[in-house]
Each structure stands twice: as structure tokens, then as C-alpha cells.
Design a protein around this motif. Structure first.
Motif, PDB file in Angstrom:
ATOM      1  N   SER A 121      -5.539-102.948 -66.618  1.00 26.33           N
ATOM      2  CA  SER A 121      -5.219-102.064 -65.493  1.00 26.33           C
ATOM      3  C   SER A 121      -4.882-100.696 -66.078  1.00 26.33           C
ATOM      4  O   SER A 121      -4.232-100.600 -67.118  1.00 26.33           O
ATOM      5  N   TYR A 122      -5.388 -99.680 -65.421  1.00 26.38           N
ATOM      6  CA  TYR A 122      -5.150 -98.309 -65.869  1.00 26.38           C
ATOM      7  C   TYR A 122      -4.026 -97.706 -65.026  1.00 26.38           C
ATOM      8  O   TYR A 122      -4.150 -97.618 -63.808  1.00 26.38           O
ATOM      9  N   PRO A 123      -2.932 -97.284 -65.666  1.00 27.98           N
ATOM     10  CA  PRO A 123      -1.812 -96.734 -64.902  1.00 27.98           C
ATOM     11  C   PRO A 123      -1.979 -95.240 -64.581  1.00 27.98           C
ATOM     12  O   PRO A 123      -1.130 -94.641 -63.937  1.00 27.98           O
ATOM     13  N   THR A 124      -3.087 -94.654 -65.015  1.00 26.01           N
ATOM     14  CA  THR A 124      -3.271 -93.209 -64.859  1.00 26.01           C
ATOM     15  C   THR A 124      -3.778 -92.830 -63.461  1.00 26.01           C
ATOM     16  O   THR A 124      -4.330 -93.656 -62.751  1.00 26.01           O
ATOM     17  N   VAL A 125      -3.588 -91.559 -63.121  1.00 27.47           N
ATOM     18  CA  VAL A 125      -4.153 -91.005 -61.888  1.00 27.47           C
ATOM     19  C   VAL A 125      -4.928 -89.760 -62.300  1.00 27.47           C
ATOM     20  O   VAL A 125      -4.413 -88.896 -63.015  1.00 27.47           O
ATOM     21  N   MET A 126      -6.162 -89.691 -61.876  1.00 30.18           N
ATOM     22  CA  MET A 126      -7.072 -88.658 -62.351  1.00 30.18           C
ATOM     23  C   MET A 126      -6.575 -87.236 -62.086  1.00 30.18           C
ATOM     24  O   MET A 126      -6.766 -86.336 -62.898  1.00 30.18           O
ATOM     25  N   SER A 127      -5.906 -87.040 -60.951  1.00 28.92           N
ATOM     26  CA  SER A 127      -5.451 -85.681 -60.612  1.00 28.92           C
ATOM     27  C   SER A 127      -4.422 -85.153 -61.622  1.00 28.92           C
ATOM     28  O   SER A 127      -4.191 -83.950 -61.707  1.00 28.92           O
ATOM     29  N   ASP A 161     -19.404 -99.843 -83.556  1.00 27.58           N
ATOM     30  CA  ASP A 161     -20.547 -99.025 -83.970  1.00 27.58           C
ATOM     31  C   ASP A 161     -21.036 -98.132 -82.832  1.00 27.58           C
ATOM     32  O   ASP A 161     -21.519 -97.032 -83.050  1.00 27.58           O
ATOM     33  N   VAL A 162     -20.930 -98.660 -81.613  1.00 30.41           N
ATOM     34  CA  VAL A 162     -21.366 -97.919 -80.424  1.00 30.41           C
ATOM     35  C   VAL A 162     -20.297 -98.108 -79.351  1.00 30.41           C
ATOM     36  O   VAL A 162     -19.853 -99.235 -79.101  1.00 30.41           O
ATOM     37  N   ILE A 163     -19.869 -96.993 -78.748  1.00 27.41           N
ATOM     38  CA  ILE A 163     -18.891 -97.051 -77.657  1.00 27.41           C
ATOM     39  C   ILE A 163     -19.516 -96.359 -76.441  1.00 27.41           C
ATOM     40  O   ILE A 163     -19.996 -95.226 -76.543  1.00 27.41           O
ATOM     41  N   VAL A 164     -19.528 -97.073 -75.312  1.00 28.29           N
ATOM     42  CA  VAL A 164     -20.092 -96.521 -74.072  1.00 28.29           C
ATOM     43  C   VAL A 164     -18.957 -96.391 -73.055  1.00 28.29           C
ATOM     44  O   VAL A 164     -18.266 -97.368 -72.773  1.00 28.29           O
ATOM     45  N   ILE A 165     -18.770 -95.183 -72.522  1.00 27.03           N
ATOM     46  CA  ILE A 165     -17.715 -94.969 -71.527  1.00 27.03           C
ATOM     47  C   ILE A 165     -18.373 -94.672 -70.182  1.00 27.03           C
ATOM     48  O   ILE A 165     -18.948 -93.607 -69.973  1.00 27.03           O
ATOM     49  N   ASP A 166     -18.308 -95.677 -69.290  1.00 25.52           N
ATOM     50  CA  ASP A 166     -18.923 -95.553 -67.971  1.00 25.52           C
ATOM     51  C   ASP A 166     -17.988 -96.166 -66.925  1.00 25.52           C
ATOM     52  O   ASP A 166     -18.421 -96.701 -65.918  1.00 25.52           O
ATOM     53  N   GLY A 167     -16.703 -96.122 -67.206  1.00 29.57           N
ATOM     54  CA  GLY A 167     -15.690 -96.666 -66.307  1.00 29.57           C
ATOM     55  C   GLY A 167     -14.319 -96.288 -66.834  1.00 29.57           C
ATOM     56  O   GLY A 167     -14.220 -95.868 -67.989  1.00 29.57           O
ATOM     57  N   PRO A 168     -13.271 -96.403 -66.009  1.00 31.63           N
ATOM     58  CA  PRO A 168     -13.270 -96.828 -64.608  1.00 31.63           C
ATOM     59  C   PRO A 168     -13.856 -95.718 -63.717  1.00 31.63           C
ATOM     60  O   PRO A 168     -14.389 -94.733 -64.227  1.00 31.63           O
ATOM     61  N   GLU A 169     -13.715 -95.884 -62.410  1.00 34.28           N
ATOM     62  CA  GLU A 169     -14.318 -94.904 -61.512  1.00 34.28           C
ATOM     63  C   GLU A 169     -13.614 -93.555 -61.675  1.00 34.28           C
ATOM     64  O   GLU A 169     -12.441 -93.480 -62.035  1.00 34.28           O
ATOM     65  N   GLY A 170     -14.362 -92.506 -61.418  1.00 34.23           N
ATOM     66  CA  GLY A 170     -13.790 -91.175 -61.621  1.00 34.23           C
ATOM     67  C   GLY A 170     -14.355 -90.149 -60.673  1.00 34.23           C
ATOM     68  O   GLY A 170     -14.486 -88.984 -61.016  1.00 34.23           O
ATOM     69  N   PHE A 171     -14.701 -90.586 -59.459  1.00 34.50           N
ATOM     70  CA  PHE A 171     -15.272 -89.612 -58.516  1.00 34.50           C
ATOM     71  C   PHE A 171     -14.280 -89.189 -57.432  1.00 34.50           C
ATOM     72  O   PHE A 171     -14.594 -88.386 -56.576  1.00 34.50           O
ATOM     73  N   ARG A 172     -13.046 -89.757 -57.454  1.00 38.07           N
ATOM     74  CA  ARG A 172     -12.012 -89.324 -56.494  1.00 38.07           C
ATOM     75  C   ARG A 172     -10.775 -88.977 -57.302  1.00 38.07           C
ATOM     76  O   ARG A 172     -10.464 -89.667 -58.281  1.00 38.07           O
ATOM     77  N   TRP A 173     -10.055 -87.959 -56.921  1.00 40.08           N
ATOM     78  CA  TRP A 173      -8.883 -87.530 -57.694  1.00 40.08           C
ATOM     79  C   TRP A 173      -7.777 -88.578 -57.729  1.00 40.08           C
ATOM     80  O   TRP A 173      -6.957 -88.596 -58.626  1.00 40.08           O
ATOM     81  N   GLU A 174      -7.758 -89.487 -56.734  1.00 36.69           N
ATOM     82  CA  GLU A 174      -6.696 -90.521 -56.731  1.00 36.69           C
ATOM     83  C   GLU A 174      -7.086 -91.751 -57.561  1.00 36.69           C
ATOM     84  O   GLU A 174      -6.305 -92.687 -57.711  1.00 36.69           O
ATOM     85  N   ALA A 175      -8.305 -91.759 -58.109  1.00 41.30           N
ATOM     86  CA  ALA A 175      -8.748 -92.878 -58.962  1.00 41.30           C
ATOM     87  C   ALA A 175      -8.055 -92.807 -60.332  1.00 41.30           C
ATOM     88  O   ALA A 175      -7.389 -91.822 -60.655  1.00 41.30           O
ATOM     89  N   ALA A 176      -8.235 -93.870 -61.125  1.00 41.18           N
ATOM     90  CA  ALA A 176      -7.600 -93.914 -62.452  1.00 41.18           C
ATOM     91  C   ALA A 176      -8.194 -92.882 -63.397  1.00 41.18           C
ATOM     92  O   ALA A 176      -7.493 -92.311 -64.238  1.00 41.18           O
ATOM     93  N   GLY A 177      -9.491 -92.629 -63.280  1.00 47.96           N
ATOM     94  CA  GLY A 177     -10.136 -91.675 -64.178  1.00 47.96           C
ATOM     95  C   GLY A 177     -10.360 -92.258 -65.570  1.00 47.96           C
ATOM     96  O   GLY A 177      -9.851 -93.328 -65.900  1.00 47.96           O
ATOM     97  N   ARG A 178     -11.095 -91.527 -66.393  1.00 43.11           N
ATOM     98  CA  ARG A 178     -11.497 -92.061 -67.711  1.00 43.11           C
ATOM     99  C   ARG A 178     -10.716 -91.457 -68.877  1.00 43.11           C
ATOM    100  O   ARG A 178     -11.187 -91.440 -70.010  1.00 43.11           O
ATOM    101  N   MET A 179      -9.511 -90.978 -68.586  1.00 42.27           N
ATOM    102  CA  MET A 179      -8.720 -90.348 -69.654  1.00 42.27           C
ATOM    103  C   MET A 179      -8.366 -91.362 -70.748  1.00 42.27           C
ATOM    104  O   MET A 179      -8.512 -91.084 -71.941  1.00 42.27           O
TER     105      MET A 179
END
Length: 261
Positions: A121-127, A161-179
């Protein structure tokens, strides 16, 4: 496993290219065929390099599960793939998707047992993205905590060797974001490539949705600074390769971090 590993990287790549051509990429999700292929190329190349050096397969870390999870499992057969996901419904959905892919005998024979996912679980807020990085406690705020998860020590102890960052969601400011994923990836690379020297092949990092504010700001700051390490202390910024596609607004950015000489 053995048949795939004996295939030449070129033959295996051609098979993946064919699968992603035309409308083929749409079955996997948001990225274009070129974007998926850029990631697949990196995984296949590092697998080949490691096998040539007598080492095991590639270690691939993916933040975010989706219909493309089965693609990464297919491309990295014989290697280790760990997914990090905060959405329980998607974990369930992808588990079924991977199992179904296996049982219907489609060309992606991956099997549900290969789907290794760590629910977080991500405790962050994108805003608040700017406040986290400016805080005195930025490391505690931005390091992904996996203590009460099924991750064990795999996330931090594996040289990816390879890291792909395609989550969590980050299209709304109230989402967790990818920080947290971006910060955690940079921390993993600092440790394994430069400090412990446990990643002799370096690391490819891919960030999807790079055109967005958070992905752009955090990636440029944290991955850009990795260039200084590899150039013997000179202040050099590591610039990404950007993979854009017609008809897609999302950009995929790639950083190639090489170990110090």
C-alpha cells in the motif's frame, strides 16, 4: 525453459516483434508495440549477456500489474520477475489472466505459478509530490515499506537488471502517484550498481507516462543524478531515451545505468 534459453536472442526477439505488430500490442494494454518492444529488447539482451557470462536469467522488477504482465513473464521465462501492486482487484484479475493464458494454449505459455506479486500500500498522495522531496524526512517518506508484505527481502536484496515503472495510478492528484516507485528504484540502483557492486550488467529503467509532471520531475532528478557516479565523480546528467508513438499521448522514457569501470 531450456528451449527458450537455447533460442538465439534474435529469433526470440522476432517472435515477440510478430506478437506486438499491428493491433497485437492492444491486447496487452496501454503501451504501443514500439514501447513494449523497447522493454522486451532490454530484457532479452541482458538475459543473453548474463547467460554468456555463465549467470542465470534476468531479474526484472515491475511496478504495476496489468494485461501486459503476461508479456513480461513470457519475455523473461527462465528469469525472475517480481511485480509490485497496490490494487487487490487487479492482482486477482491478472492472476486469472495469466492462468487463462496458460490453459488455453495461446502462444504465451507462462503459467500462473510464474506470477510473483507483492501486494503493497502506498501512503503517498500525488498532490504532495513536491513536499515529500523537500522534506528533511524524504528518505523515510519515499522509501517503499514492504515489512508487512509477502515481498520478504526480495525487493531490496535482488540486483535488478530491468525496472519498469507503470504503477500505481497517477492521473488524478488524489491518487498515490509514482513517487515511491521512482525513489525506491533509484535507491536500489545506487546500492546494487554503485555501492555493493552486485549488478555488473548495470540496469535499464523504464518509466511510462513520462510526460506527466510527477513522473518527469522525480525521474529527471533521481535517475539523472546517477550519471555522476558512472563518470568517476564528474557532474554529468544521465538523459533518458524517450520512446513516443503515433496515436499515443504517453511517453516511455528509458535510462541505461552502467556500472563504474
Amino acid at each position: 525453459h531450456s528451449n527458450v534459453n537455447r533460442q538465439s536472442p534474435l529469433v526470440f526477439k522476432q517472435g515477440v516483434y510478430r506478437m506486438l505488430q499491428g493491433a497485437g500490442a492492444a491486447q496487452f494494454g496501454q503501451m504501443s508495440g514500439e514501447q513494449y518492444m523497447a522493454i522486451a529488447d532490454a530484457i532479452i539482451d541482458v538475459t543473453h549477456a548474463k547467460r554468456a557470462a555463465g549467470e542465470g536469467g534476468a531479474n526484472v522488477l515491475v511496478f504495476g500489474v496489468g494485461y501486459d504482465s503476461k508479456l513480461w513473464l513470457h519475455v523473461n521465462r527462465g528469469g525472475r520477475t517480481l511485480f509490485i501492486e497496490d490494487n487487490k482487484e487487479w492482482i486477482q484479475k491478472v492472476h486469472q489472466d495469466v492462468a487463462h493464458t496458460h490453459t488455453t494454449g495461446r502462444p504465451l505459455a507462462v503459467g500462473a505459478s510464474a506470477f510473483d506479486v507483492c501486494a503493497v500500500s502506498y501512503p503517498t498522495v500525488m498532490s504532495d509530490y513536491a513536499a515529500y522531496i523537500q522534506s528533511d524526512r524524504y528518505d523515510a517518506l519515499l522509501t517503499l515499506d514492504v515489512t508487512n508484505t509477502t515481498c520478504g527481502d526480495a525487493l531490496y536484496s535482488t540486483p535488478w537488471d530491468v525496472i519498469v515503472i507503470d504503477g500505481p495510478e497517477g492521473f488524478r492528484w488524489e491518487a498515490a502517484g509514482r513517487m515511491q516507485p521512482i525513489y525506491t528504484a533509484a535507491k536500489l540502483i545506487h546500492h546494487h550498481v554503485f555501492t555493493a557492486r552486485t549488478a555488473p550488467f548495470g540496469c535499464h529503467i523504464f518509466v511510462h507516462d513520462y510526460e506527466r509532471t510527477v513522473e518527469n520531475t522525480y525521474s529527471n532528478m533521481l535517475f539523472g543524478s546517477l550519471g555522476t557516479h558512472s563518470s568517476g565523480g564528474e557532474r554529468t546528467t544521465l538523459a533518458p531515451v524517450q520512446i513516443r508513438s503515433e496515436g499515443k499521448s504517453q511517453t516511455l522514457a528509458m535510462w541505461r545505468v552502467l556500472p563504474p569501470n
